[in-house]
Design a protein around this motif. Structure first.
Motif, short mmCIF file in Angstrom:
data_model
loop_
_atom_site.label_atom_id
_atom_site.label_comp_id
_atom_site.label_asym_id
_atom_site.label_seq_id
_atom_site.Cartn_x
_atom_site.Cartn_y
_atom_site.Cartn_z
N GLU A 110 0.81 -1.22 0.00
CA GLU A 110 0.00 0.00 0.00
C GLU A 110 0.85 1.27 0.00
O GLU A 110 0.30 2.37 0.16
N TRP A 175 -29.66 3.69 14.61
CA TRP A 175 -28.63 4.68 14.92
C TRP A 175 -28.38 4.78 16.43
O TRP A 175 -27.25 4.90 16.89
N ILE A 179 -24.84 4.38 18.21
CA ILE A 179 -24.20 5.48 18.92
C ILE A 179 -23.91 5.08 20.37
O ILE A 179 -22.92 5.51 20.96
N GLN A 182 -20.69 3.22 20.14
CA GLN A 182 -19.58 4.15 19.91
C GLN A 182 -19.23 4.87 21.21
O GLN A 182 -18.07 5.02 21.58
N ARG A 183 -20.26 5.33 21.91
CA ARG A 183 -20.08 6.06 23.17
C ARG A 183 -19.37 5.17 24.20
O ARG A 183 -18.47 5.61 24.91
N PHE A 186 -15.77 4.83 23.38
CA PHE A 186 -15.11 6.10 23.67
C PHE A 186 -14.88 6.25 25.17
O PHE A 186 -13.79 6.64 25.60
N ASP A 187 -15.89 5.93 25.96
CA ASP A 187 -15.77 6.08 27.42
C ASP A 187 -14.68 5.17 27.98
O ASP A 187 -14.13 5.45 29.05
N ILE A 196 -19.12 3.39 11.39
CA ILE A 196 -20.17 3.36 12.41
C ILE A 196 -20.60 1.90 12.60
O ILE A 196 -20.64 1.16 11.62
N THR A 212 -26.28 1.55 8.61
CA THR A 212 -27.11 1.87 9.79
C THR A 212 -27.98 3.09 9.50
O THR A 212 -27.49 4.10 9.03
N SER A 213 -29.27 2.98 9.79
CA SER A 213 -30.22 4.04 9.42
C SER A 213 -30.98 4.54 10.65
O SER A 213 -30.75 4.10 11.78
N GLN A 214 -31.92 5.44 10.38
CA GLN A 214 -32.74 5.96 11.47
C GLN A 214 -33.99 5.11 11.68
O GLN A 214 -34.89 5.49 12.42
#
Lengths: 369, 369
Positions: A110, A175, A179, A182-183, A186-187, A196, A212-214
């Motif tokens: 690469e 979503w 999230i 993800q949170r 992160f924590d 995502i 991933t959608s709403q």
């Protein structure tokens, strides 16, 4: 540090075997692997030069010289070039010191083409080769320090998963589940290994690469969750299946088949076994159950500093499993318009077989009431 | 489609000027630019071949042939190779049809070295060149369709910013501000152009590359927010400064200097002006105010399908601004241990000067009570 010296020796042995005089590492993951230095490369020519009988040395633009000077492995920052001069003079010195003029030089697959063309211009008689397979075979076998990181990445991933599963209920969206994961990562000081988190609900769960959608979760939805955490650069990867409320009999039956395929694959994975046999083992279970046409991808991929790396559990891959290999096992069945099921853990090959780095996959769909 | 045909003609003209017979696009952004096809490339050899007097054609592994067949530009999928054969036979056919044997061939700067080595092996007498500058000059001048996308990306970015600013209060963390922005982009069908939004509060705002943390916002904190949204692949980028409650006199004074530097830079940006003069204009204001040592980066970068691309507003960049160029202006002052200020908008060069794609930057620090 001993750690990096051992990796260096592994690479030097592989180079000797393959007739490679010099290896130039220019991608973030390979520079990290060999030195602990981990920064995204600039557009400026930069590499870590590995040769036989010497310690690796850095060839670096002045902008990065301070960073490479503190590389954890302690490799010397020997060739530094300034924007005002360009890299020519530094390349000449490096060529002289390492007899590069007629050397066989392997480079990262690469590495940007512009770097390679610059090197070829300076070294018209050198023989350049793609080093991906060589480096891939070295990196595929994880050392103790890497296994520590892989275990920790898997633990963080398992923990973050719990935060996602809690939200697999009416009133939340795909979503919101993503999230929450993800949170949680992160924590814990971690981050996502790729994009995502994939959260695919209802009929969307039949699409292996759903975005991933709403979409709001609804009673009876099958939900496929696929993501990975990262620890010190090392990636993990997991897929779990949940249901909002009770799963249908069909979904339960399909889950059982995929679970069985997953278990057969992991029983097959042992030192010395061709990687494709593990794929075959999973596929045989699913084919026998009549769902062969709905298992549309390979059974797994190696994982480490990259989310996808050797070995690959696929019919097109030739390698044999070795102690220290890390990879996913992730068979799936996807019924278009209905639902999908995939069960994925990361495993490592040990003397005795294969050990899961994630928590055991559940024997049934996780029904969340 | 006309759109892609006009881009093709621009590239063909640039190739003619530079003595390039064939251009091989192998990176996602350049394939998208020339054809509308936008998928991350695999490890398998694939490119869009551009020559004079012909329409571009696809060289693609069988796995991607279905996707390239539906490319919006309508370029033909002409050379398809299967894993069972490898790419050799398809390369031979392509070599014959396009006289590649002794051609001058430019490739994307970021094409993987392994691809280039494979091509060089098949075409030992061809002359390969790094095509980054050539393609960079073509892509730097945005057409009407691209400007539409750039405007929309800027609008989405401005809107998402509002969701972040609302949370610049005690009781929220840097992370909460960042996630609100991410969520807002997602809700509008957009996504982040690069990483998690940078939210740097208090003394951290003096670090241009701070990593957004869980730090709780405190009364009096200066907060620097930097992120971008994406529309149809086109990136935006914005930086704003807020304060939790009233800003100190020093922070207000520094903001005014940076604002003035930003405005002088944008007044300087006109067709025919060397990009480095725009950098000079911003720098002159900050130097005159005595903060020259605290403006530690270039004034801006081109932006489009890539977050960083030509033209660069920097002393080391040689280009001249042209109508259709899009770039950021983002001067900053960073006072270690105290606070930092940066003001960034995306601009495009028009006949008359330079037009902001984002809302006007505020004349004072946004104080949020």
């Amino acid at each position: 540090m001993e750690l990096y010296r051992r990796r260096l020796e592994k690479l030097q042995q592989a180079m000797l075997r393959e007739g490679v005089d010099v290896y130039l590492a220019a991608t973030q993951v390979n520079m990290q692997y060999l030195s602990g230095f981990s920064e995204p490369p600039l557009e400026r020519l930069m590499f870590l030069l590995v040769s036989q009988g010497n310690d690796p040395v850095w060839f670096t633009p002045a902008l990065s010289a301070e960073s490479t000077a503190t590389n954890p492995a302690g490799w010397q920052t020997r060739y530094v070039w300034h924007d005002s001069d360009g890299p020519s003079r530094a390349l000449e010195a490096c060529t002289r010191d390492y007899d590069l003029e007629t050397a066989t030089i392997a480079v990262d697959d690469e590495m940007p083409a512009a770097f390679l063309l610059r090197l070829q211009e300076a070294l018209p008689a050198a023989l350049f080769r793609a080093g991906g397979e060589l480096m891939g075979s070295v990196r595929a076998v994880k050392d103790a320090d890497e296994l520590r990181c892989m275990r920790e990445a898997a633990r963080l991933t398992d923990d973050a998963l719990a935060s996602g599963l809690e939200r697999c209920m009416e009133g939340y969206s795909e979503w919101a589940v993503a999230i929450a994961i993800q949170r949680a990562l992160f924590d814990m000081g971690s981050k996502l290994a790729f994009g995502i988190p994939l959260v695919a609900s209802g009929a969307m769960s039949a699409m292996p690469h759903h975005t991933t959608s709403q979409r709001a979760l609804q009673k009876g939805d099958i939900i496929v969750i696929d993501f990975g955490g990262v620890y010190e650069g090392y990636c993990s990867d997991i897929t779990r299946v949940a249901c909002v409320g009770r799963a249908s009999d069909e979904a339960r039956a399909v889950y059982e088949i995929v679970y069985e395929a997953h278990m057969r694959a992991r029983e097959t994975a042992k030192p010395g076994v061709p990687a494709r046999e593990v794929d075959r083992a999973a596929r045989a279970v699913i084919e026998k159950a009549g769902y062969g046409d709905y298992f549309v991808h390979r059974t797994g991929h190696g994982i480490g500093l990259s989310i996808h790396e050797p070995p690959y559990l696929a019919q097109t891959y030739d390698g044999v499993l070795e102690v220290g290999h890390c990879f996913t096992i992730e068979p799936g069945i996807y019924l278009p318009g209905k639902f999908g099921v995939r069960i994925e853990n990361v495993y490592t090959i040990t003397e005795r077989g294969c050990e899961s780095l994630n928590a055991e996959p559940p024997m049934q769909i996780r029904e969340i009431e």
